[in-house]
Write a protein that holds these residues in place. Structure first.
Motif, PDB file in Angstrom:
ATOM      1  N   ASP A  91      33.423 -60.388  97.854  1.00  0.00           N
ATOM      2  CA  ASP A  91      33.405 -61.601  97.966  1.00  0.00           C
ATOM      3  C   ASP A  91      35.181 -62.288  98.701  1.00  0.00           C
ATOM      4  OD1 ASP A  91      35.500 -61.551  95.757  1.00  0.00           O
ATOM      5  OD2 ASP A  91      33.754 -62.147  94.353  1.00  0.00           O
ATOM      6  N   THR A  92      35.984 -61.227  98.969  1.00  0.00           N
ATOM      7  CA  THR A  92      37.301 -61.809  98.801  1.00  0.00           C
ATOM      8  C   THR A  92      37.633 -61.312 100.689  1.00  0.00           C
ATOM      9  OG1 THR A  92      37.870 -61.844  96.483  1.00  0.00           O
ATOM     10  CG2 THR A  92      39.504 -62.271  97.817  1.00  0.00           C
ATOM     11  N   TYR A  93      38.193 -62.581 101.231  1.00  0.00           N
ATOM     12  CA  TYR A  93      38.645 -62.098 102.718  1.00  0.00           C
ATOM     13  C   TYR A  93      39.986 -62.312 102.498  1.00  0.00           C
ATOM     14  CZ  TYR A  93      33.604 -62.626 103.443  1.00  0.00           C
ATOM     15  OH  TYR A  93      32.527 -62.859 103.946  1.00  0.00           O
ATOM     16  N   HIS A  94      40.640 -61.068 103.838  1.00  0.00           N
ATOM     17  CA  HIS A  94      42.249 -61.556 103.622  1.00  0.00           C
ATOM     18  C   HIS A  94      42.111 -61.851 105.152  1.00  0.00           C
ATOM     19  CE1 HIS A  94      46.176 -59.094 104.171  1.00  0.00           C
ATOM     20  NE2 HIS A  94      46.354 -60.394 104.153  1.00  0.00           N
ATOM     21  N   VAL A  95      42.579 -62.609 105.281  1.00  0.00           N
ATOM     22  CA  VAL A  95      42.869 -63.397 106.384  1.00  0.00           C
ATOM     23  C   VAL A  95      44.367 -63.719 107.425  1.00  0.00           C
ATOM     24  CG1 VAL A  95      42.038 -65.358 108.281  1.00  0.00           C
ATOM     25  CG2 VAL A  95      40.438 -64.779 106.092  1.00  0.00           C
ATOM     26  N   ARG A  96      44.420 -63.334 108.698  1.00  0.00           N
ATOM     27  CA  ARG A  96      45.573 -63.688 109.508  1.00  0.00           C
ATOM     28  C   ARG A  96      45.318 -64.022 110.070  1.00  0.00           C
ATOM     29  NH1 ARG A  96      50.719 -59.295 111.647  1.00  0.00           N
ATOM     30  NH2 ARG A  96      50.346 -58.950 109.131  1.00  0.00           N
ATOM     31  N   PHE A  97      46.597 -65.862 110.138  1.00  0.00           N
ATOM     32  CA  PHE A  97      46.276 -66.858 111.114  1.00  0.00           C
ATOM     33  C   PHE A  97      47.710 -66.088 112.431  1.00  0.00           C
ATOM     34  CE2 PHE A  97      44.276 -68.398 108.063  1.00  0.00           C
ATOM     35  CZ  PHE A  97      43.637 -69.228 108.726  1.00  0.00           C
ATOM     36  N   ALA A  98      48.027 -66.918 113.709  1.00  0.00           N
ATOM     37  CA  ALA A  98      49.069 -66.566 114.926  1.00  0.00           C
ATOM     38  C   ALA A  98      49.707 -67.305 115.058  1.00  0.00           C
ATOM     39  CB  ALA A  98      48.147 -65.871 116.129  1.00  0.00           C
ATOM     40  N   LEU A  99      50.582 -67.141 115.223  1.00  0.00           N
ATOM     41  CA  LEU A  99      51.847 -68.091 115.346  1.00  0.00           C
ATOM     42  C   LEU A  99      51.895 -68.181 116.571  1.00  0.00           C
ATOM     43  CD1 LEU A  99      53.872 -67.978 111.870  1.00  0.00           C
ATOM     44  CD2 LEU A  99      52.143 -69.983 112.213  1.00  0.00           C
ATOM     45  N   PRO A 100      53.042 -68.753 117.616  1.00  0.00           N
ATOM     46  CA  PRO A 100      53.368 -68.590 118.781  1.00  0.00           C
ATOM     47  C   PRO A 100      54.700 -68.127 118.422  1.00  0.00           C
ATOM     48  CG  PRO A 100      52.680 -71.136 118.144  1.00  0.00           C
ATOM     49  CD  PRO A 100      52.807 -70.852 117.125  1.00  0.00           C
ATOM     50  N   GLY A 101      54.497 -66.747 119.479  1.00  0.00           N
ATOM     51  CA  GLY A 101      55.235 -65.950 119.351  1.00  0.00           C
ATOM     52  C   GLY A 101      56.400 -65.699 118.377  1.00  0.00           C
ATOM     53  N   ASN A 102      57.303 -65.682 117.877  1.00  0.00           N
ATOM     54  CA  ASN A 102      58.054 -64.983 116.996  1.00  0.00           C
ATOM     55  C   ASN A 102      58.021 -66.148 115.786  1.00  0.00           C
ATOM     56  OD1 ASN A 102      58.150 -62.262 117.002  1.00  0.00           O
ATOM     57  ND2 ASN A 102      59.669 -62.806 118.667  1.00  0.00           N
ATOM     58  N   SER A 103      58.016 -67.570 115.493  1.00  0.00           N
ATOM     59  CA  SER A 103      57.807 -68.721 115.135  1.00  0.00           C
ATOM     60  C   SER A 103      57.517 -68.365 113.517  1.00  0.00           C
ATOM     61  CB  SER A 103      57.173 -69.679 115.452  1.00  0.00           C
ATOM     62  OG  SER A 103      55.826 -69.652 115.656  1.00  0.00           O
ATOM     63  N   GLN A 104      58.103 -69.447 112.665  1.00  0.00           N
ATOM     64  CA  GLN A 104      57.459 -69.008 111.478  1.00  0.00           C
ATOM     65  C   GLN A 104      57.047 -70.459 110.484  1.00  0.00           C
ATOM     66  OE1 GLN A 104      61.539 -67.644 109.368  1.00  0.00           O
ATOM     67  NE2 GLN A 104      61.584 -66.166 110.238  1.00  0.00           N
ATOM     68  N   LEU A 105      56.502 -69.869 110.010  1.00  0.00           N
ATOM     69  CA  LEU A 105      55.079 -71.575 109.063  1.00  0.00           C
ATOM     70  C   LEU A 105      56.519 -72.425 108.959  1.00  0.00           C
ATOM     71  CD1 LEU A 105      52.572 -71.897 108.844  1.00  0.00           C
ATOM     72  CD2 LEU A 105      51.935 -70.945 106.692  1.00  0.00           C
ATOM     73  N   GLY A 106      57.949 -71.859 108.233  1.00  0.00           N
ATOM     74  CA  GLY A 106      58.319 -72.888 107.258  1.00  0.00           C
ATOM     75  C   GLY A 106      57.885 -73.012 106.076  1.00  0.00           C
ATOM     76  N   LEU A 107      57.106 -72.334 105.276  1.00  0.00           N
ATOM     77  CA  LEU A 107      57.253 -72.452 103.709  1.00  0.00           C
ATOM     78  C   LEU A 107      58.204 -71.755 102.671  1.00  0.00           C
ATOM     79  CD1 LEU A 107      53.964 -73.051 104.670  1.00  0.00           C
ATOM     80  CD2 LEU A 107      53.437 -71.859 102.951  1.00  0.00           C
ATOM     81  N   ARG A 108      58.788 -72.279 101.697  1.00  0.00           N
ATOM     82  CA  ARG A 108      59.206 -71.423 100.733  1.00  0.00           C
ATOM     83  C   ARG A 108      58.600 -70.695  99.999  1.00  0.00           C
ATOM     84  NH1 ARG A 108      63.846 -76.448  98.645  1.00  0.00           N
ATOM     85  NH2 ARG A 108      63.937 -74.405  97.434  1.00  0.00           N
ATOM     86  N   PRO A 109      58.789 -69.674  99.511  1.00  0.00           N
ATOM     87  CA  PRO A 109      57.749 -68.853  98.827  1.00  0.00           C
ATOM     88  C   PRO A 109      57.016 -69.506  98.130  1.00  0.00           C
ATOM     89  CG  PRO A 109      59.733 -67.909  99.264  1.00  0.00           C
ATOM     90  CD  PRO A 109      60.128 -69.151  99.434  1.00  0.00           C
ATOM     91  N   GLY A 110      56.248 -69.479  97.601  1.00  0.00           N
ATOM     92  CA  GLY A 110      55.484 -70.150  96.517  1.00  0.00           C
ATOM     93  C   GLY A 110      54.595 -71.655  96.333  1.00  0.00           C
ATOM     94  N   GLN A 111      55.087 -71.795  97.753  1.00  0.00           N
ATOM     95  CA  GLN A 111      54.524 -73.175  98.484  1.00  0.00           C
ATOM     96  C   GLN A 111      53.296 -72.481  99.204  1.00  0.00           C
ATOM     97  OE1 GLN A 111      57.438 -74.787 101.066  1.00  0.00           O
ATOM     98  NE2 GLN A 111      57.358 -76.536  99.647  1.00  0.00           N
ATOM     99  N   HIS A 112      51.743 -74.328  98.642  1.00  0.00           N
ATOM    100  CA  HIS A 112      50.558 -73.104  99.621  1.00  0.00           C
ATOM    101  C   HIS A 112      50.325 -74.522 100.746  1.00  0.00           C
ATOM    102  CE1 HIS A 112      50.664 -76.881  95.917  1.00  0.00           C
ATOM    103  NE2 HIS A 112      48.856 -77.391  97.352  1.00  0.00           N
ATOM    104  N   LEU A 113      49.358 -74.956 101.348  1.00  0.00           N
ATOM    105  CA  LEU A 113      48.172 -74.826 102.126  1.00  0.00           C
ATOM    106  C   LEU A 113      47.402 -75.735 102.022  1.00  0.00           C
ATOM    107  CD1 LEU A 113      49.645 -73.315 105.547  1.00  0.00           C
ATOM    108  CD2 LEU A 113      51.126 -75.118 104.674  1.00  0.00           C
ATOM    109  N   ILE A 114      46.653 -77.033 102.336  1.00  0.00           N
ATOM    110  CA  ILE A 114      45.717 -77.700 102.829  1.00  0.00           C
ATOM    111  C   ILE A 114      44.754 -77.357 103.500  1.00  0.00           C
ATOM    112  CG2 ILE A 114      44.018 -79.722 101.931  1.00  0.00           C
ATOM    113  CD1 ILE A 114      46.043 -79.319  99.767  1.00  0.00           C
ATOM    114  N   LEU A 115      43.681 -76.235 103.742  1.00  0.00           N
ATOM    115  CA  LEU A 115      42.761 -76.080 104.465  1.00  0.00           C
ATOM    116  C   LEU A 115      41.941 -76.739 104.541  1.00  0.00           C
ATOM    117  CD1 LEU A 115      41.233 -74.118 106.417  1.00  0.00           C
ATOM    118  CD2 LEU A 115      40.090 -73.101 104.436  1.00  0.00           C
TER     119      LEU A 115
END
Length: 315
Positions: A91-115
């Motif tokens: 019941d659990t998925y490990h999902v990878r999302f692509a970012l352009p080139g070598n760009s970084q997402l911009g989160l600090r450790p422990g921060q979250h996103l809204i889906l």
């Protein structure tokens, strides 16, 4: 007079069509994010009311359209492409999302996103914490547990590589700084492990960070432990200990030898908490993430173990 009245009615109807739509309760993830989807609604509503009062539609142009660029925004949902979907448990998925080139997402450790997802015409939003390193380039990853009756779970269960998914963020008020604490006591239940992973990795990736870490993972079964390889690799560092509490295993003898001496059966209760806090090598600061019930129980147990309210953070 009749023509003028009709023009006014048509104008009122045109303005009403431009009025922001109030979000449904399902569109709030319930995580206390700022801005919340309701905050954004109130902002856009005030902007619409000002534009209508002055009969100036140009004032509405400040409303940003949905973006497909890669730089994060707390207010605007951005499009990200799924590059891989792996089912790690039933019941659990490990999902990878692509970012352009070598760009970084911009989160600090422990921060979250809204889906954001849509199921049966109903828009829903939920909070998830990436498990990838904060400095990961070209990608980010999330761990999502699906529930049989969950609407978001239906949406996630339909994902395939190449699909486009929308996120906004970052959110979260805990900001880890190297050597800020003597020891971090991480208490995680199930996918509550997610915010601990980038924080832990940021510590072991930094040779100058001498923070001790005791990570306690609470799961139902040994097979249900997420990210075993990652946790085993982290436990090889001089300043990291991993510990597991399994609620539905009957015997330690059924576990691999390497897990038997660092696993307890049952639940993480007050007695075990006192033992864990007492075994910390420095004064601990606790991080807690799991279900609402788990979080409430851990806060109570930490207080009973002698930690003050300013000595722990509840995700």
């Amino acid at each position: 007079m009749g023509e003028k009245k009709e023009e006014e009615d048509d104008d009122d109807e045109a303005w009403l069509q431009l009025r922001p739509v109030e979000p449904l309760p399902s569109q709030c993830c319930g995580s206390g994010c700022s801005p919340c989807v309701f905050d954004l609604y109130q902002r856009d509503l005030a902007r619409w009311e000002a534009a209508r009062a002055s009969k100036d539609r140009s004032l509405l142009s400040a409303v940003e359209p949905q973006s497909c660029h890669s730089s994060l925004s707390p207010e605007t949902f951005l499009a990200f492409s799924i590059s891989a979907v792996d089912k790690v448990t039933k019941d659990t998925y490990h999902v990878r999302f692509a970012l352009p080139g070598n760009s970084q997402l911009g989160l600090r450790p422990g921060q979250h996103l809204i889906l954001r997802g849509t199921v049966g015409g109903l828009e829903i939003q939920r909070a998830y914490t990436p498990i990838s390193p904060a400095n990961a380039k070209g990608y980010f990853e999330v761990l999502i547990k699906c529930y049989q009756t969950g609407l978001m779970s239906q949406y996630v269960g339909s994902w395939r590589a190449g699909d486009t998914v929308f996120w906004r963020g970052p959110f979260g008020s805990f900001f880890y700084k190297p050597n800020q604490y003597g020891e971090l006591l991480m208490l995680a239940a199930g996918t509550g492990l997610a915010p601990m992973v980038p924080i832990l990795q940021s510590i072991t990736d930094n040779a100058d960070d001498e923070t001790f870490v005791t990570l306690v993972g609470c799961f139902k079964t040994f097979e249900g432990i997420y990210l075993k390889t990652f946790l085993q690799d982290q436990a090889r560092f001089w300043n990291v200990r991993t510990f597991f509490v399994l609620s539905q295993e009957n015997s330690l003898e059924q576990l691999p030898w390497s897990y038997r001496d660092k696993t307890r059966l049952g639940h993480l209760a007050q007695d075990l908490m006192k033992e864990l806090v007492g075994s910390c090598r420095r004064k601990p600061f606790a991080l807690v993430c799991g279900s609402a019930e788990f979080t409430k129980d851990m806060a109570r147990c930490l207080l009973c173990a002698g930690l003050a309210e300013d000595s722990y953070f509840l995700f």
